[in-house]
Motif scaffolding. Sequence first.
Motif, PDB file in Angstrom:
ATOM      1  N   GLY A  80       7.407 -39.149 -11.624  1.00 27.46           N
ATOM      2  CA  GLY A  80       6.145 -38.428 -11.477  1.00 27.46           C
ATOM      3  C   GLY A  80       5.026 -39.349 -11.012  1.00 27.46           C
ATOM      4  O   GLY A  80       4.172 -38.956 -10.206  1.00 27.46           O
ATOM      5  N   THR A  81       5.050 -40.579 -11.520  1.00 28.73           N
ATOM      6  CA  THR A  81       4.021 -41.565 -11.146  1.00 28.73           C
ATOM      7  C   THR A  81       4.061 -41.866  -9.651  1.00 28.73           C
ATOM      8  O   THR A  81       3.012 -41.961  -8.998  1.00 28.73           O
ATOM      9  N   ILE A  82       5.266 -42.010  -9.092  1.00 30.78           N
ATOM     10  CA  ILE A  82       5.408 -42.286  -7.654  1.00 30.78           C
ATOM     11  C   ILE A  82       4.764 -41.172  -6.834  1.00 30.78           C
ATOM     12  O   ILE A  82       3.972 -41.417  -5.918  1.00 30.78           O
ATOM     13  N   VAL A  83       5.090 -39.918  -7.190  1.00 29.32           N
ATOM     14  CA  VAL A  83       4.537 -38.773  -6.458  1.00 29.32           C
ATOM     15  C   VAL A  83       3.015 -38.729  -6.621  1.00 29.32           C
ATOM     16  O   VAL A  83       2.275 -38.505  -5.651  1.00 29.32           O
ATOM     17  N   GLY A  84       2.527 -38.970  -7.845  1.00 29.06           N
ATOM     18  CA  GLY A  84       1.088 -38.947  -8.113  1.00 29.06           C
ATOM     19  C   GLY A  84       0.333 -40.024  -7.360  1.00 29.06           C
ATOM     20  O   GLY A  84      -0.771 -39.795  -6.847  1.00 29.06           O
ATOM     21  N   GLN A  85       0.917 -41.223  -7.273  1.00 26.89           N
ATOM     22  CA  GLN A  85       0.263 -42.323  -6.560  1.00 26.89           C
ATOM     23  C   GLN A  85       0.097 -41.999  -5.080  1.00 26.89           C
ATOM     24  O   GLN A  85      -0.958 -42.244  -4.491  1.00 26.89           O
ATOM     25  N   LEU A  86       1.136 -41.418  -4.491  1.00 26.97           N
ATOM     26  CA  LEU A  86       1.068 -41.076  -3.070  1.00 26.97           C
ATOM     27  C   LEU A  86       0.109 -39.903  -2.829  1.00 26.97           C
ATOM     28  O   LEU A  86      -0.731 -39.953  -1.924  1.00 26.97           O
ATOM     29  N   PHE A  87       0.222 -38.865  -3.648  1.00 20.47           N
ATOM     30  CA  PHE A  87      -0.580 -37.654  -3.429  1.00 20.47           C
ATOM     31  C   PHE A  87      -2.061 -37.894  -3.707  1.00 20.47           C
ATOM     32  O   PHE A  87      -2.924 -37.608  -2.868  1.00 20.47           O
ATOM     33  N   PHE A  88      -2.373 -38.429  -4.884  1.00 18.59           N
ATOM     34  CA  PHE A  88      -3.779 -38.618  -5.238  1.00 18.59           C
ATOM     35  C   PHE A  88      -4.419 -39.766  -4.443  1.00 18.59           C
ATOM     36  O   PHE A  88      -5.630 -39.771  -4.229  1.00 18.59           O
ATOM     37  N   GLY A  89      -3.604 -40.745  -4.049  1.00 18.98           N
ATOM     38  CA  GLY A  89      -4.124 -41.789  -3.174  1.00 18.98           C
ATOM     39  C   GLY A  89      -4.622 -41.185  -1.871  1.00 18.98           C
ATOM     40  O   GLY A  89      -5.735 -41.476  -1.411  1.00 18.98           O
ATOM     41  N   TRP A  90      -3.799 -40.320  -1.280  1.00 17.48           N
ATOM     42  CA  TRP A  90      -4.186 -39.633  -0.039  1.00 17.48           C
ATOM     43  C   TRP A  90      -5.384 -38.708  -0.271  1.00 17.48           C
ATOM     44  O   TRP A  90      -6.329 -38.689   0.512  1.00 17.48           O
ATOM     45  N   LEU A  91      -5.354 -37.962  -1.379  1.00 22.47           N
ATOM     46  CA  LEU A  91      -6.417 -36.996  -1.664  1.00 22.47           C
ATOM     47  C   LEU A  91      -7.754 -37.700  -1.926  1.00 22.47           C
ATOM     48  O   LEU A  91      -8.820 -37.193  -1.578  1.00 22.47           O
ATOM     49  N   GLY A  92      -7.691 -38.891  -2.543  1.00 20.21           N
ATOM     50  CA  GLY A  92      -8.902 -39.656  -2.811  1.00 20.21           C
ATOM     51  C   GLY A  92      -9.630 -40.075  -1.541  1.00 20.21           C
ATOM     52  O   GLY A  92     -10.855 -40.207  -1.524  1.00 20.21           O
ATOM     53  N   ASP A  93      -8.873 -40.280  -0.457  1.00 21.41           N
ATOM     54  CA  ASP A  93      -9.486 -40.600   0.834  1.00 21.41           C
ATOM     55  C   ASP A  93      -9.962 -39.353   1.565  1.00 21.41           C
ATOM     56  O   ASP A  93     -10.880 -39.417   2.376  1.00 21.41           O
ATOM     57  N   LYS A  94      -9.335 -38.222   1.286  1.00 24.34           N
ATOM     58  CA  LYS A  94      -9.701 -36.981   1.969  1.00 24.34           C
ATOM     59  C   LYS A  94     -10.905 -36.299   1.325  1.00 24.34           C
ATOM     60  O   LYS A  94     -11.816 -35.839   2.020  1.00 24.34           O
ATOM     61  N   LEU A  95     -10.912 -36.192   0.005  1.00 29.71           N
ATOM     62  CA  LEU A  95     -11.951 -35.434  -0.696  1.00 29.71           C
ATOM     63  C   LEU A  95     -13.016 -36.312  -1.335  1.00 29.71           C
ATOM     64  O   LEU A  95     -14.087 -35.819  -1.708  1.00 29.71           O
ATOM     65  N   GLY A  96     -12.725 -37.578  -1.512  1.00 27.00           N
ATOM     66  CA  GLY A  96     -13.643 -38.467  -2.223  1.00 27.00           C
ATOM     67  C   GLY A  96     -13.070 -38.880  -3.562  1.00 27.00           C
ATOM     68  O   GLY A  96     -12.313 -38.141  -4.184  1.00 27.00           O
ATOM     69  N   PHE A 132      10.318 -32.399 -18.315  1.00 28.04           N
ATOM     70  CA  PHE A 132       9.456 -31.636 -17.413  1.00 28.04           C
ATOM     71  C   PHE A 132       8.000 -32.044 -17.594  1.00 28.04           C
ATOM     72  O   PHE A 132       7.301 -32.353 -16.617  1.00 28.04           O
ATOM     73  N   PHE A 133       7.546 -32.063 -18.839  1.00 32.81           N
ATOM     74  CA  PHE A 133       6.138 -32.383 -19.087  1.00 32.81           C
ATOM     75  C   PHE A 133       5.837 -33.858 -18.831  1.00 32.81           C
ATOM     76  O   PHE A 133       4.738 -34.210 -18.390  1.00 32.81           O
ATOM     77  N   ARG A 134       6.809 -34.726 -19.076  1.00 31.67           N
ATOM     78  CA  ARG A 134       6.568 -36.153 -18.821  1.00 31.67           C
ATOM     79  C   ARG A 134       6.569 -36.466 -17.327  1.00 31.67           C
ATOM     80  O   ARG A 134       5.913 -37.409 -16.894  1.00 31.67           O
ATOM     81  N   PHE A 135       7.259 -35.657 -16.534  1.00 31.52           N
ATOM     82  CA  PHE A 135       7.156 -35.833 -15.081  1.00 31.52           C
ATOM     83  C   PHE A 135       5.719 -35.567 -14.632  1.00 31.52           C
ATOM     84  O   PHE A 135       5.132 -36.362 -13.878  1.00 31.52           O
ATOM     85  N   TRP A 136       5.139 -34.476 -15.103  1.00 30.84           N
ATOM     86  CA  TRP A 136       3.776 -34.125 -14.695  1.00 30.84           C
ATOM     87  C   TRP A 136       2.741 -35.037 -15.341  1.00 30.84           C
ATOM     88  O   TRP A 136       1.673 -35.286 -14.773  1.00 30.84           O
ATOM     89  N   LEU A 137       3.069 -35.563 -16.517  1.00 25.31           N
ATOM     90  CA  LEU A 137       2.214 -36.592 -17.119  1.00 25.31           C
ATOM     91  C   LEU A 137       2.183 -37.819 -16.206  1.00 25.31           C
ATOM     92  O   LEU A 137       1.117 -38.375 -15.915  1.00 25.31           O
ATOM     93  N   GLY A 138       3.356 -38.237 -15.742  1.00 20.98           N
ATOM     94  CA  GLY A 138       3.446 -39.362 -14.809  1.00 20.98           C
ATOM     95  C   GLY A 138       2.705 -39.077 -13.517  1.00 20.98           C
ATOM     96  O   GLY A 138       2.099 -39.986 -12.926  1.00 20.98           O
ATOM     97  N   PHE A 139       2.724 -37.826 -13.072  1.00 16.74           N
ATOM     98  CA  PHE A 139       1.999 -37.411 -11.868  1.00 16.74           C
ATOM     99  C   PHE A 139       0.502 -37.701 -12.021  1.00 16.74           C
ATOM    100  O   PHE A 139      -0.135 -38.257 -11.132  1.00 16.74           O
ATOM    101  N   GLY A 140      -0.063 -37.361 -13.181  1.00 18.72           N
ATOM    102  CA  GLY A 140      -1.471 -37.646 -13.456  1.00 18.72           C
ATOM    103  C   GLY A 140      -1.734 -39.132 -13.595  1.00 18.72           C
ATOM    104  O   GLY A 140      -2.722 -39.656 -13.050  1.00 18.72           O
ATOM    105  N   VAL A 141      -0.846 -39.830 -14.300  1.00 19.37           N
ATOM    106  CA  VAL A 141      -0.986 -41.283 -14.467  1.00 19.37           C
ATOM    107  C   VAL A 141      -0.952 -41.977 -13.105  1.00 19.37           C
ATOM    108  O   VAL A 141      -1.733 -42.899 -12.833  1.00 19.37           O
ATOM    109  N   GLY A 142      -0.052 -41.514 -12.228  1.00 23.01           N
ATOM    110  CA  GLY A 142       0.066 -42.109 -10.899  1.00 23.01           C
ATOM    111  C   GLY A 142      -1.231 -42.039 -10.115  1.00 23.01           C
ATOM    112  O   GLY A 142      -1.610 -42.985  -9.431  1.00 23.01           O
TER     113      GLY A 142
END
Length: 528
Positions: A80-96, A132-142
């Motif tokens: 989940g962390t891997i996916v979160g790092q890629l997604f939120f990293g990209w989103l942080g540049d797009k939305l602020g 399931f929940f720890r995957f999405w927890l990792g998504f937020g942590v990422g």
Amino acid sequence: MANDQLQVLTALDVAKTQWYHYTAIIIAGMGFFTDAYDLFCISLVTKLLGRIYYHVEGSPKPGTLPPNVAAAVNGVAFCGTIVGQLFFGWLGDKLGRKKVYGMTLMIMIICSVASGLSFGHEPKTVMATLCFFRFWLGFGVGGDYPLSATIMSEYANKKTRGAFIAAVFAMQGFGIMAGGIFAIIISSVFEAKFPAPAYADDALGSTVSQADFVWRIILMVGAIPAAMTYYSRSKMPETARYTALVAKDVKQAASDMSRVLQVEIEAEHEKKVEELSNDYSLFSKEFMKRHGLHLLGTTSTWFLLDIAFFSQNLFQKDIYSAIGWIPPAQTMNAVQEVFKIACAQTIIALCSAIPGYWFTVAFIDVIGRFAIQMMGFFFMMVFMFALAIPYNHWTHKENRIGFVIMYSLTFFFANFGPNATTFIVPAEIFPARFRSTCHGISAASGKVGAIVGAFGFLYLSQSPDKDKTDAGYPPGIGVRNSLIVLGVVNLLGLLFTFLVPESKGKSLEEMSGENENKDSDRRTVPIV
């Protein structure tokens, strides 16, 4: 190179250390405190989960999680962390940075609570919902990785920027320690309230029904520090570098920073921002010419570091038993085992992890990122080979304390070394419009390395003799050969560090080339 920099960014670079710097460290640092608590607290309760849900009637030893289940429970948050790092990293540049920063925290709060509420009585159901929940927890942590690093780097002055970003990352050590301390408290309370015999005396009675609450409470408490920080994050202004260089609103950037720095900053004409803008895209030919080797350097070193860093967990059980911290499982009840594991993790964090982090904070702006990373990889390599080559010597009981010291020093130089610098440098060397994305890519590469280190080496380090492997595992190459491989991994990390430029004392725009005009020709120049 042109030194034609926006006044608002110059004001940030030369600003004296003020209260808002410390506020930013606390707000971002509490996120990392929570990240570490959430990621590492699972290791405190996996033995307990095995006793509760995988008890085997008549077995001389307590139940343990099967290898595939253990890998899923321990590793799903990393995925989940891997996916979160890629997604939120990209989103942080797009939305602020600011808009996205609160999202990651909210996901962490919800999923921490939900992990503890994993439902069902059958082992499969409980483990499936927990994963399931720890995957999405990792998504937020990422998401917290690229955003916290980027926000802190863009708020900091150039003189102490490294120490500020390192201080945010150093909160990981306190998060790991807090997880251990809280587990000690909870297990002590439950042991006093619901005493039980050791497994050897009463296999079934050694795990009281109330023990099921212990792991749930430990996981759920991770939501508290995140919730405490949410309001503060929502009140942080957008970073001036994003507002000026990406959103191209210099007036707003000057207004925000005038309020924060409590000085008058005059906004330049928008034409000046256009002159300083380079409009090449991520992974374009121009990007690869300017920053291709830098990105290769940050991704490869973080990948290699995390292989070595997370593989060290393989030897913790040997360390703990060698110095008597954790007695044989059958001599304890379920809650006592949680207590012993928590004590061991707390001591390791206090004696090895935390000092290493804060040595980095103290020295990174003195000797630089490059020197600390080279030194860290070098000493990790030396200690890995020193453990591997005379491995049989260390297996004798009278030499185990030496093994513990070598292990602790490896951990120390990981944290006073590449574990910190691989987090810091990607937040400093890329342009503002790609900064969060490139940090997310580098961090995700690291987490792939963590999965290789934690699980690949778990299989690789098994004895070549199939009769001596742990239950459920195929034969491997043995611990000694695994340590040699890890020594080589650290050597590769040292070599790839030459691709990473030194950013000590330089402005972010100087590192990224954003204070040059559009016609400047600038190529990637790795450090030599």
